[in-house]
Scaffold this motif. Structure first.
Motif, PDB file in Angstrom:
ATOM      1  N   PRO A  52       0.922  -1.395   0.085  1.00 16.08           N
ATOM      2  CA  PRO A  52      -0.134  -0.002  -0.248  1.00 16.08           C
ATOM      3  C   PRO A  52       0.878   1.335   0.118  1.00 16.08           C
ATOM      4  O   PRO A  52       0.348   2.364  -0.399  1.00 16.08           O
ATOM      5  CB  PRO A  52      -0.831  -0.098   1.268  1.00 16.08           C
ATOM      6  CG  PRO A  52      -0.063  -1.019   1.984  1.00 16.08           C
ATOM      7  CD  PRO A  52       0.561  -2.000   1.254  1.00 16.08           C
ATOM      8  N   VAL A  53       2.230   1.380   0.430  1.00 13.63           N
ATOM      9  CA  VAL A  53       3.052   2.343   0.389  1.00 13.63           C
ATOM     10  C   VAL A  53       4.275   2.030  -0.151  1.00 13.63           C
ATOM     11  O   VAL A  53       5.098   1.401   0.171  1.00 13.63           O
ATOM     12  CB  VAL A  53       3.237   2.575   2.043  1.00 13.63           C
ATOM     13  CG1 VAL A  53       4.106   4.068   2.291  1.00 13.63           C
ATOM     14  CG2 VAL A  53       1.916   2.467   3.114  1.00 13.63           C
ATOM     15  N   LYS A  60       0.945   6.529  -0.709  1.00  8.88           N
ATOM     16  CA  LYS A  60      -0.172   5.665  -0.802  1.00  8.88           C
ATOM     17  C   LYS A  60      -0.292   5.257  -2.255  1.00  8.88           C
ATOM     18  O   LYS A  60      -0.476   6.056  -2.997  1.00  8.88           O
ATOM     19  CB  LYS A  60      -1.544   6.203  -0.162  1.00  8.88           C
ATOM     20  CG  LYS A  60      -2.470   5.519  -0.268  1.00  8.88           C
ATOM     21  CD  LYS A  60      -2.943   4.597   1.041  1.00  8.88           C
ATOM     22  CE  LYS A  60      -4.295   4.068   0.786  1.00  8.88           C
ATOM     23  NZ  LYS A  60      -5.048   5.092   1.352  1.00  8.88           N
ATOM     24  N   SER A  61      -0.397   3.953  -2.658  1.00  9.69           N
ATOM     25  CA  SER A  61      -0.486   3.378  -3.845  1.00  9.69           C
ATOM     26  C   SER A  61      -1.964   3.795  -4.565  1.00  9.69           C
ATOM     27  O   SER A  61      -2.945   3.859  -3.579  1.00  9.69           O
ATOM     28  CB  SER A  61      -0.411   1.870  -3.804  1.00  9.69           C
ATOM     29  OG  SER A  61       0.335   1.371  -4.700  1.00  9.69           O
ATOM     30  N   PHE A  64      -5.528   2.177  -3.564  1.00  7.01           N
ATOM     31  CA  PHE A  64      -5.239   0.994  -2.991  1.00  7.01           C
ATOM     32  C   PHE A  64      -6.412   0.326  -2.184  1.00  7.01           C
ATOM     33  O   PHE A  64      -6.600  -0.684  -2.394  1.00  7.01           O
ATOM     34  CB  PHE A  64      -3.937   1.132  -2.103  1.00  7.01           C
ATOM     35  CG  PHE A  64      -3.379  -0.300  -1.744  1.00  7.01           C
ATOM     36  CD1 PHE A  64      -2.877  -1.013  -2.564  1.00  7.01           C
ATOM     37  CD2 PHE A  64      -3.941  -0.726  -0.511  1.00  7.01           C
ATOM     38  CE1 PHE A  64      -2.248  -2.161  -1.924  1.00  7.01           C
ATOM     39  CE2 PHE A  64      -3.596  -2.178  -0.021  1.00  7.01           C
ATOM     40  CZ  PHE A  64      -2.696  -2.686  -0.852  1.00  7.01           C
ATOM     41  N   ASP A  65      -6.916   1.156  -1.422  1.00  5.34           N
ATOM     42  CA  ASP A  65      -8.182   0.767  -0.543  1.00  5.34           C
ATOM     43  C   ASP A  65      -9.111  -0.365  -1.370  1.00  5.34           C
ATOM     44  O   ASP A  65      -9.391  -1.320  -1.169  1.00  5.34           O
ATOM     45  CB  ASP A  65      -8.827   1.727   0.132  1.00  5.34           C
ATOM     46  CG  ASP A  65      -7.949   2.627   0.979  1.00  5.34           C
ATOM     47  OD1 ASP A  65      -6.904   2.306   1.196  1.00  5.34           O
ATOM     48  OD2 ASP A  65      -8.372   3.871   1.474  1.00  5.34           O
ATOM     49  N   ARG A 108       4.214  10.526   7.653  1.00  2.00           N
ATOM     50  CA  ARG A 108       3.034  10.075   6.697  1.00  2.00           C
ATOM     51  C   ARG A 108       2.207   9.041   7.732  1.00  2.00           C
ATOM     52  O   ARG A 108       1.201   8.696   7.313  1.00  2.00           O
ATOM     53  CB  ARG A 108       3.845   8.928   5.786  1.00  2.00           C
ATOM     54  CG  ARG A 108       4.600   9.695   4.760  1.00  2.00           C
ATOM     55  CD  ARG A 108       3.685   9.988   3.619  1.00  2.00           C
ATOM     56  NE  ARG A 108       4.531  10.797   2.661  1.00  2.00           N
ATOM     57  CZ  ARG A 108       4.257  11.595   1.571  1.00  2.00           C
ATOM     58  NH1 ARG A 108       3.071  11.388   1.367  1.00  2.00           N
ATOM     59  NH2 ARG A 108       4.666  12.330   0.907  1.00  2.00           N
ATOM     60  N   SER A 109       2.577   8.612   8.853  1.00  2.88           N
ATOM     61  CA  SER A 109       1.483   7.607   9.722  1.00  2.88           C
ATOM     62  C   SER A 109       0.707   8.300  10.241  1.00  2.88           C
ATOM     63  O   SER A 109      -0.416   7.676  10.402  1.00  2.88           O
ATOM     64  CB  SER A 109       2.774   6.735  10.407  1.00  2.88           C
ATOM     65  OG  SER A 109       3.150   7.684  11.661  1.00  2.88           O
ATOM     66  N   GLU A 113      -5.376   9.265   5.612  1.00  2.00           N
ATOM     67  CA  GLU A 113      -5.518   8.197   4.419  1.00  2.00           C
ATOM     68  C   GLU A 113      -4.562   6.726   4.653  1.00  2.00           C
ATOM     69  O   GLU A 113      -4.964   5.696   3.933  1.00  2.00           O
ATOM     70  CB  GLU A 113      -5.449   8.715   2.988  1.00  2.00           C
ATOM     71  CG  GLU A 113      -3.785   9.119   2.602  1.00  2.00           C
ATOM     72  CD  GLU A 113      -3.821  10.573   2.763  1.00  2.00           C
ATOM     73  OE1 GLU A 113      -4.169  11.175   3.773  1.00  2.00           O
ATOM     74  OE2 GLU A 113      -2.645  11.216   2.473  1.00  2.00           O
ATOM     75  N   ASN A 114      -3.552   7.138   5.512  1.00  2.00           N
ATOM     76  CA  ASN A 114      -2.674   5.825   5.896  1.00  2.00           C
ATOM     77  C   ASN A 114      -2.972   5.121   6.861  1.00  2.00           C
ATOM     78  O   ASN A 114      -2.240   4.293   7.195  1.00  2.00           O
ATOM     79  CB  ASN A 114      -1.168   6.572   5.846  1.00  2.00           C
ATOM     80  CG  ASN A 114      -0.650   7.043   4.505  1.00  2.00           C
ATOM     81  OD1 ASN A 114      -1.078   6.639   3.400  1.00  2.00           O
ATOM     82  ND2 ASN A 114       0.413   7.735   4.719  1.00  2.00           N
ATOM     83  N   TYR A 117      -2.463   1.233   7.759  1.00  2.00           N
ATOM     84  CA  TYR A 117      -1.216   0.801   6.846  1.00  2.00           C
ATOM     85  C   TYR A 117       0.432   0.840   7.517  1.00  2.00           C
ATOM     86  O   TYR A 117       1.301   0.359   7.127  1.00  2.00           O
ATOM     87  CB  TYR A 117      -1.249   1.431   5.447  1.00  2.00           C
ATOM     88  CG  TYR A 117      -2.524   1.180   4.537  1.00  2.00           C
ATOM     89  CD1 TYR A 117      -2.638  -0.104   4.307  1.00  2.00           C
ATOM     90  CD2 TYR A 117      -3.286   2.150   4.130  1.00  2.00           C
ATOM     91  CE1 TYR A 117      -3.672  -0.638   3.778  1.00  2.00           C
ATOM     92  CE2 TYR A 117      -4.365   1.697   3.357  1.00  2.00           C
ATOM     93  CZ  TYR A 117      -4.665   0.532   3.266  1.00  2.00           C
ATOM     94  OH  TYR A 117      -5.879   0.237   2.366  1.00  2.00           O
ATOM     95  N   SER A 143      -0.958  -5.184   3.850  1.00  2.00           N
ATOM     96  CA  SER A 143      -0.334  -5.905   2.603  1.00  2.00           C
ATOM     97  C   SER A 143      -0.091  -7.097   2.355  1.00  2.00           C
ATOM     98  O   SER A 143      -0.876  -7.905   3.228  1.00  2.00           O
ATOM     99  CB  SER A 143       1.406  -5.364   2.735  1.00  2.00           C
ATOM    100  OG  SER A 143       1.934  -5.677   4.037  1.00  2.00           O
TER     101      SER A 143
END
Ligand SMILES: Cc1cc2nc3c(=O)[nH]c(=O)nc-3n(C[C@H](O)[C@H](O)[C@H](O)COP(=O)(O)OP(=O)(O)OC[C@H]3O[C@@H](n4cnc5c(N)ncnc54)[C@H](O)[C@@H]3O)c2cc1C
Length: 352
Positions: A52-53, A60-61, A64-65, A108-109, A113-114, A117, A143
């Protein structure tokens, strides 16, 4: 309203052809598939990681969700159909070699949106003491790994059992058009869908699309004394496989002369792995394959602008495992006239 029943020929049975055949059969269509496992075929070499990352910027890909939810559902359905196992949820330990990367990880964490993940407390688990230290580690959750080679092989057996598989090289000279249908030799179809992976560049009807084949090489290794459960990313991926061996890779080349494994990439991969693992390993196989990547990193779905019976489903690039299921379903719905294609994957975006 009477349900539509059409005759399809799918050219290529990698992941794209497999998933498209699955959805068309599910929708009760007549499907024939042609494939001759040609050198460079990608799905039979891929690790099947769904991450995903990705990238240095830990972005974020794309979608992805949604892609991952649909992928899990589809792979589970195919597991039930074929009686195999292809869906393996697995966390990824990601090396954070510098303070900058560690800070970026922390930043990022916290992004909404993350959520779900980035694991809060990284656990090296079975890797503890078996990998060289790096500045820090992060752990990605949500993942998975998809057992692509096994899926493709088992689905091929399923198609052979249903008498809808030809093992041969598709010959473009055998195409002709007749009364609104398309013929391949003496066989009549409503539609032909090309799922040839990187070989799209030699397809006389679709070679105008901006496919950029990229070659990747990998090692399969035994690591005595290791029983790693998670995937690990430190320059290379180390991916535990179901038979107790490990997939290690990959390299990435835009320029190459053929699809054969090279001595230089093998040395590169061995050296890199030796700098990640503190414990010995043994190389049991070395493979190469060609990824069907696209300049804008989006899949290629659509209908030929002049020959209305010819279609393409390709461009899964480096993310076939996650993008394949949702876009194969979308392609099947488009073929049956049930849905429009998303603009960002429709080949119409490249004009003609
Ligand atoms: C080293 C490596 C690692 C990868 N790792 C990952 C990963 O971890 N996660 C991920 O999501 N993706 C990964 N990928 C990418 C993934 O493999 C692709 O996205 C996906 O498999 C592409 O599937 P495809 O069906 O489009 O192409 P392919 O798998 O290449 O299938 C095309 C098929 O068409 C057949 N064919 C072509 N032309 C003809 C013809 N004229 N006649 C008969 N048959 C024909 C070929 O033989 C082949 O079987 C990786 C790729 C490589 C190379």
């Amino acid at each position: 309203m009477r349900a539509k029943n059409e005759k399809y020929l799918i050219v290529g049975q990698g992941l794209a052809g497999t998933l498209l055949a699955y959805f068309l059969l599910k929708k009760k269509q007549d499907v024939m598939v042609i494939d001759k496992q040609l050198p460079g075929a990608s799905s039979v070499a891929a690790a099947g990681v769904m991450n995903p990352v990705t990238g240095r910027r830990m972005v974020k890909s794309w979608r992805f969700d949604e892609l991952s939810k649909f992928a899990e559902q589809t792979y589970r359905e195919i597991e039930n159909l074929l009686g195999g196992a292809f869906w393996y949820p697995k966390n990824i330990l990601r090396a954070l070699p510098t303070v900058l990367e560690e800070n970026e990880w922390m930043r990022r964490s916290a992004f909404p949106e993350n959520k779900g993940y980035f694991r809060e407390n990284t656990d090296l688990g079975k890797y503890t003491g078996k990998v060289y230290p790096t500045h820090g580690w992060g752990e990605i959750t949500g993942s998975a790994r998809v057992g692509m080679p096994g899926l493709v092989q088992l689905f091929r057996r399923f198609l052979i059992g249903k008498k809808c598989f030809f093992e041969e090289v598709f010959d473009f000279e055998k195409i002709s058009f007749e009364d609104g249908k398309v013929k391949y030799g003496a066989l009549l179809f409503d539609k032909i869908v090309f799922c040839e992976g990187a070989r799209l560049v030699s397809n006389p009807y679709f070679m105008y699309l901006p496919l950029v084949p990229t070659k990747g090489e990998l090692l399969l290794v035994k690591i005595p004394g290791a029983s790693f459960k998670k995937m690990l990313k430190n320059h290379l991926y180390i991916v535990p496989l179901e038979d107790g061996t490990y997939w290690v890779g990959a390299t990435n080349h835009f320029e190459f002369k053929d699809a054969a494994p090279s001595f230089s990439d093998k040395s590169y991969l061995k050296n890199k792995l030796g700098r990640i693992l503190k414990i010995p390993f043994e190389v049991i196989a070395h493979k190469a394959a060609i990824r069907p990547t696209v300049s804008d990193k989006r899949p290629l779905l659509g209908q030929h602008p002049k020959h209305g019976n010819l279609f393409v489903f390709n461009g899964l690039g480096t993310k076939g495992a996650s993008m394949g299921p949702l876009f194969a379903e979308q392609m099947s719905a488009f073929l049956l006239g049930e849905k429009e294609l998303d603009k960002e994957v429709d080949i119409g975006r490249f004009g003609h």
